[in-house]
Write a protein that holds these residues in place. Structure first.
Motif: not given
Length: 290
Positions: A213-230
């Motif tokens: 869970s993250c309140q930042s778009v950049t945080g979500l982008q980084a998580a997605i790019e690094n394969g954490l999930g969808v």
């Protein structure tokens, strides 16, 4: 000279057709016939000796030459608008508190703020880029003069609304395992995007779990790019070099409505900001009066 033969009206029509992707839609909005618009576009192509459009199953899209000319046409029209506004509205100044939802704060909105500053250099901007729930709270506390946020987080009527398509995305090398729950990266529990995401997966019968869970778009982008999930992202936030849009094994893209808000009693500063923002909304061609 060719530039003298083109004229601002022809440029405006060209830009409108590029943005709408449909001659018939532009014709309906401007009260003109589709055939007259077609003649104008053919005349423009004749003046430039270039093909500016190509037809698709859903309308027209600019060619490579058309996209190049679109950039110049947009800049010419913007400069003209700035010049007129600067001469007619000279002297407008003061503070402006503007709230922008981080997830839809795009280059277009940043450019709009830049144009606002150039046109009205005496306006002092206090821009707050926050997640949607925080913006809704600031609006209810009368801490903002203008706001762009989801219509779901505020009870007030928007000046105009438009839809944002949220796409299911993952890392380019991410492998979906149909035998396991779908790993999700999402905004915090209070975010309307997260609620819509869960509802769509439940309706589709797809097992899932929140891994971040993250309140930042950049945080979500980084998580997605690094394969954490969808995750769910608007098209302008999808980094095509490191992400891919999922077409199967997930629900259809979700549609979220956003709005431009301002209080009923407005200053000249607020009116000036609204005028410029209305021209540069993320989905300006589809924006409609509320």
């Amino acid at each position: 000279m060719i530039s003298e033969q083109i004229g601002l009206d022809l440029l405006r029509t060209f830009v409108a057709v590029c943005r709408q992707g449909s001659l018939s839609r532009v014709a309906a909005q401007t009260g003109r016939t589709q055939s007259s618009l077609s003649m104008q576009m053919r005349r423009l192509e004749g003046l430039l000796h270039r093909h500016l459009f190509q037809r698709t199953g859903r309308g027209v899209v600019p060619t490579a030459e058309g996209e190049l000319f679109l950039g110049y046409a947009t800049r010419i029209l913007a400069l003209g608008d700035e010049a007129v506004a600067r001469l007619q509205q000279a002297g407008i100044g003061g503070g402006l508190r503007i709230g922008l939802a981080e997830e839809v704060t795009t280059a277009a909105l940043s450019a709009a703020l830049g144009r606002l500053h150039r046109t009205y250099p005496d306006i002092s901007l206090d821009a707050m880029v926050e997640h949607s729930v925080a913006l809704g709270r600031l609006w209810s506390e009368d801490a903002l003069d203008v706001m762009i946020a989801p219509t779901s987080v505020v009870a007030a009527d928007a000046l105009t609304t438009w839809n944002v398509e949220l796409q299911w995305v993952c890392a380019t090398d991410y492998v979906l395992d149909q035998e396991r729950p779908l790993d999700l990266v999402a905004f915090g529990a209070t975010c309307p995007w997260r609620r819509r995401m869960i509802e769509a997966l439940v309706a589709a019968g797809r097992e899932h779990r929140i891994v971040l869970s993250c309140q930042s778009v950049t945080g979500l982008q980084a998580a997605i790019e690094n394969g954490l999930g969808v995750g769910l992202l608007p098209p302008e936030s999808v980094r095509t070099g490191s992400m891919r849009v999922l077409k199967t094994s997930v629900p259809e893209p979700l549609i979220v409505q956003y709005g431009l808000y301002a209080h009923d009693r407005r200053t000249a500063v607020v009116d000036a900001a609204i005028e410029i923002l209305l021209k540069d909304l993320p989905a300006a061609p589809e924006a409609r009066a509320a």
